[in-house]
Design an enzyme around this catalytic site. Structure first.
Site, PDB file in Angstrom:
ATOM      1  N   SER A  28      55.192 -14.749  74.367  1.00 15.26           N
ATOM      2  CA  SER A  28      56.416 -14.884  75.591  1.00 15.26           C
ATOM      3  C   SER A  28      55.939 -13.876  76.632  1.00 15.26           C
ATOM      4  O   SER A  28      55.724 -12.581  76.301  1.00 15.26           O
ATOM      5  CB  SER A  28      57.477 -14.918  74.970  1.00 15.26           C
ATOM      6  N   ARG A  61      56.968 -19.710  59.348  1.00 17.74           N
ATOM      7  CA  ARG A  61      56.250 -19.022  60.590  1.00 17.74           C
ATOM      8  C   ARG A  61      57.136 -17.796  61.048  1.00 17.74           C
ATOM      9  O   ARG A  61      56.909 -17.279  62.097  1.00 17.74           O
ATOM     10  CB  ARG A  61      56.372 -20.168  61.860  1.00 17.74           C
ATOM     11  N   HIS A  62      58.260 -17.595  60.396  1.00 19.55           N
ATOM     12  CA  HIS A  62      58.921 -16.349  61.075  1.00 19.55           C
ATOM     13  C   HIS A  62      58.688 -15.000  59.931  1.00 19.55           C
ATOM     14  O   HIS A  62      58.972 -15.344  58.718  1.00 19.55           O
ATOM     15  CB  HIS A  62      60.593 -16.572  60.713  1.00 19.55           C
ATOM     16  N   GLU A 120      54.448 -21.422  69.072  1.00 22.90           N
ATOM     17  CA  GLU A 120      54.296 -20.584  70.101  1.00 22.90           C
ATOM     18  C   GLU A 120      53.730 -19.225  69.718  1.00 22.90           C
ATOM     19  O   GLU A 120      53.834 -18.770  68.524  1.00 22.90           O
ATOM     20  CB  GLU A 120      55.823 -20.241  70.655  1.00 22.90           C
ATOM     21  N   ARG A 168      63.170  -7.848  63.479  1.00 24.99           N
ATOM     22  CA  ARG A 168      64.161  -8.832  64.046  1.00 24.99           C
ATOM     23  C   ARG A 168      65.076  -9.382  62.889  1.00 24.99           C
ATOM     24  O   ARG A 168      64.563  -9.854  61.787  1.00 24.99           O
ATOM     25  CB  ARG A 168      63.644  -9.932  64.778  1.00 24.99           C
ATOM     26  N   ARG A 192      50.784 -14.734  63.832  1.00 24.36           N
ATOM     27  CA  ARG A 192      50.679 -16.041  64.388  1.00 24.36           C
ATOM     28  C   ARG A 192      49.482 -16.181  64.821  1.00 24.36           C
ATOM     29  O   ARG A 192      48.805 -17.498  64.683  1.00 24.36           O
ATOM     30  CB  ARG A 192      51.791 -16.226  65.467  1.00 24.36           C
ATOM     31  N   GLU A 233      66.620 -11.687  62.038  1.00 24.85           N
ATOM     32  CA  GLU A 233      66.850 -13.146  62.308  1.00 24.85           C
ATOM     33  C   GLU A 233      66.943 -13.748  60.891  1.00 24.85           C
ATOM     34  O   GLU A 233      66.069 -13.503  59.952  1.00 24.85           O
ATOM     35  CB  GLU A 233      65.964 -13.592  63.159  1.00 24.85           C
TER      36      GLU A 233
END
Length: 434
Positions: free
Chosen positions: A360, A219-220, A357, A211, A408, A213
């Site tokens: 999903s 956390r990413h 989280e 990703r 995670r 991002e």
């Protein structure tokens, strides 16, 4: 190495060859000790200077820390030694000398900042507590696979180079593919759905996702490990049952099989596998509970996504793993099915740890016309996804699934401060090497 004995297996009276790294050397004058370390632990090597060959003693005491060495000798009982035994050597070989100037201290006596540790990951994993994280991670993945197989799932591998993104948008890494533009896959989502519609029905995958991002948070990651499930003839509630079983299986396996590793991380007393059903809060209930705390600067309203701070507040309120269900359709992806009697509410769900989280998921839209309409509503061109949508014209069953962040899961399980501690060679905005 032929006839090598691990340090943990060396018994008094044995004549052994042990090999590993020089952990430390203590020279006390007439006698000196070298501590050798391998994957199973440490063992003391005793050098009695007056009674041994000078060349043997010199070779042992001149070896620099972290050099790779092989030692042959007799194992004796010695209660004062760190592990209750020691080796009196009759042979010593430096297999690979180490530079005396080490970039970090593998003994752990001197702390190093995380960037230094990541720059020197090989040395970093020589520290028992760091190695313990990855032994636990391996046990988590083993237990997850076993639980999937016990549930009748087939493991699959989907492509990581794709012509279109899973959800479109700009969060894609473009690559050149024989003169054409392609992308690193954001998720196995579309491909695992196609497999749910095949004769396999229930599938799982553990693999990388990418990703683009521009996050810079603890956390990413830009390359992560996703644990994915898709099941034909499942609705969203049944998919939640599956992920609940998976998370519990991971915790239970670590509790049962990783006590030494948990002790190294000072978690043996507090580590506890979750029991009982995970609470399932509706999206509106979640908003109400967050707003009731009064901790956010602004009240959340229906349609808002949950910020990191909102997740933190709710996590402290709930205090255990929990689901958020019945999300507004407008903030869930096009492939998530809405309720038949409420087109404004989706079957999407998130599994939350109190810190963040983890998952999903949801039931997927399996009806062709409604799926194509969902593309158009989100500004995506259905023609670009024709390989995917056309299969929904040939008998696609109802199906549901989810994606779970592997790092995670480990991060929250072990209470790590930074997700990079749970991946060997992390990829983020600043790090492309090693």
């Amino acid at each position: 190495m032929e006839n090598r004995t691990y340090t943990a297996d060396a018994e008094p009276g044995d004549h052994v060859t042990v090999a590993g790294w020089v952990h430390e050397i203590r020279d006390l004058g007439g006698i000196a000790f070298l501590i050798l370390r391998d994957k199973t632990g440490k063992i003391q090597i005793k050098f009695e200077k007056e009674e041994m060959d000078d060349d043997l003693v010199e070779a042992g005491l001149d070896a620099s820390r972290e050099s790779v060495v092989s030692v042959t000798g007799l194992v004796d009982e010695e209660p004062r030694a760190p592990t209750g035994v020691e080796v009196t050597p009759d042979g010593f070989e430096v297999i690979a000398p180490a530079d005396p100037e080490l970039p970090l201290d593998p003994s752990g006596k001197v702390d190093a900042e995380l960037p230094t540790r990541l720059d020197n990951r090989t040395l970093d994993l020589r520290k028992p507590d760091v190695k313990a994280i990855f032994e636990i991670r391996a046990e988590v993945l083993r237990a997850v696979r076993e639980q999937f197989r016990d549930d009748g799932c087939t493991e699959i591998n989907t492509p990581k180079i794709v012509a279109t993104g899973t959800e479109g948008g700009t969060e894609l890494f473009p690559i050149s593919y024989f003169g054409e533009e392609a992308f690193m896959n954001q998720s196995p989502q579309l491909f695992k759905q196609l497999m749910a519609g095949s004769g396999l029905e229930k599938v799982f995958e553990i693999g990388p996702i990418f990703r683009a991002e521009e996050h810079n948070t603890p956390r990413h990651l830009n390359e992560a490990t996703s644990i994915d499930f898709e099941g034909a003839f499942h609705d969203h509630t049944e998919a939640m049952d599956v992920v609940e079983d998976i998370v519990k299986a991971a915790y239970e396996a670590v509790a049962e099989n990783c006590q030494e590793e948990l002790a190294l991380l000072d978690l043996e007393e507090e580590f506890e596998a979750p029991s009982g059903d995970f609470p399932r809060l509706t999206y509106e209930e979640a908003l109400d509970r967050i707003n009731a705390t009064g901790e956010l600067d602004e009240m959340l309203v229906y349609g808002d996504d949950l910020s990191t701070e909102a997740e933190r507040v709710l996590g402290e309120e709930v205090g255990e793993h929990y689901f958020i269900v019945d999300w507004p359709s407008e903030i869930k992806p096009f492939y998530i099915k809405d309720y038949d009697d409420d087109a404004e509410t989706s079957t999407g769900f998130d599994l939350m740890h109190p810190r963040m989280e983890l998952v999903s998921g949801g039931q997927r839209e399996h009806r062709y016309e409604q799926l194509v309409a969902g593309f158009e509503q989100q500004g995506l061109d259905p023609d670009e996804f024709e390989y995917y949508t056309k299969m929904f014209r040939y008998g696609m069953p109802p199906h549901a699934g989810w994606g779970l962040g592997g790092e995670r899961l480990v991060m929250t399980m072990l209470g790590l401060d930074n997700i990079r501690e749970a991946v060997l060679f992390p990829r983020d905005r600043q790090r492309l090497s090693p």
